[in-house]
Scaffold this active site. Structure first.
Site, PDB file in Angstrom:
ATOM      1  CG  ASN A  45      -3.668 -13.450  -3.491  1.00 29.95           C
ATOM      2  OD1 ASN A  45      -3.698 -14.294  -2.372  1.00 29.95           O
ATOM      3  ND2 ASN A  45      -2.776 -13.406  -4.229  1.00 29.95           N
ATOM      4  CD  GLU A  47      -3.562 -14.803  -8.851  1.00 23.96           C
ATOM      5  OE1 GLU A  47      -3.354 -15.681  -9.435  1.00 23.96           O
ATOM      6  OE2 GLU A  47      -2.629 -14.098  -8.003  1.00 23.96           O
ATOM      7  CB  CYS A  56      -5.106  -6.859  -3.895  1.00 24.42           C
ATOM      8  SG  CYS A  56      -3.995  -6.489  -5.043  1.00 24.42           S
ATOM      9  CD  GLU A  58      -2.608  -5.659  -0.134  1.00 26.79           C
ATOM     10  OE1 GLU A  58      -3.152  -6.219  -0.608  1.00 26.79           O
ATOM     11  OE2 GLU A  58      -1.251  -5.275   0.182  1.00 26.79           O
ATOM     12  CB  CYS A  90       0.362  -3.187  -5.118  1.00 28.11           C
ATOM     13  SG  CYS A  90      -1.285  -3.322  -5.160  1.00 28.11           S
ATOM     14  CB  CYS A  93      -3.227  -2.354  -1.924  1.00 33.21           C
ATOM     15  SG  CYS A  93      -4.225  -3.651  -2.702  1.00 33.21           S
TER      16      CYS A  93
END
Ligand code: THU
Length: 144
Positions: A45, A47, A56, A58, A90, A93
């Site tokens: 990830n 940010e 993310c 993924e 999530c 994803c």
């Protein structure tokens, strides 16, 4: 030594999680995908101070795959976190994975200890929206 899919994916995702940039959530994530050809691509990830722009793990792994070898059928994916308990991808994803997952694809989730747990992708995202929905909506007789 022949390694099983989960072991190879876990190793790649653990290499990626080391580079996670998660100063805002403090929740580093690593992910890896395994293509039908047997190649593995990983991501972490990333940010951003503008929170919604964070990426993310993924998404990063899928981006690495497409950037390196183009769109592929993915036969397994794995997500690893730094917490003791595994977390599943999530919702966003799951949809990102849906684009590439083989029909019988498996998702693994791993924490920082213990064995990865697994789940058929179709159980994580049943009744998924995908490319075939778009295709049928573009038929001239769709009625709209
Ligand atoms: N995150 C992922 O990388 N993958 C998921 O499937 C769930 C959430 C990241 C996003 C954010 O950087 C942090 O975890 C906390 O939500």
């Amino acid at each position: 030594m022949v390694q099983d899919d989960a072991t190879r994916l876990l190793r790649a995702a653990r290499e990626a999680i080391v580079h996670a940039y998660a100063p805002y959530s403090g929740f580093p994530v690593g992910a890896a995908v395994l293509t039908g050809a047997g190649d593995i691509f990983a991501g972490c990830n990333v940010e951003n101070a503008a929170y919604p722009l964070g990426l993310c793990a993924e998404a990063a792994a899928l981006g690495a795959m497409v950037s390196a070898v183009g769109a592929q059928r993915v036969r397994a994916a794995l997500v690893v976190t730094a917490r003791r308990h595994p977390s599943w991808p999530c919702g966003g994803c799951r949809q990102r994975l849906q684009e590439f997952m083989a029909q019988d694809a498996i998702v693994y989730a791993a924490g920082c200890e213990g064995e990865p747990i697994s789940m058929p992708f179709t159980r994580l995202l049943p009744l998924a929206f995908g490319a075939t929905d778009i295709a049928s909506s573009m038929r001239p007789d769709h009625g709209l």
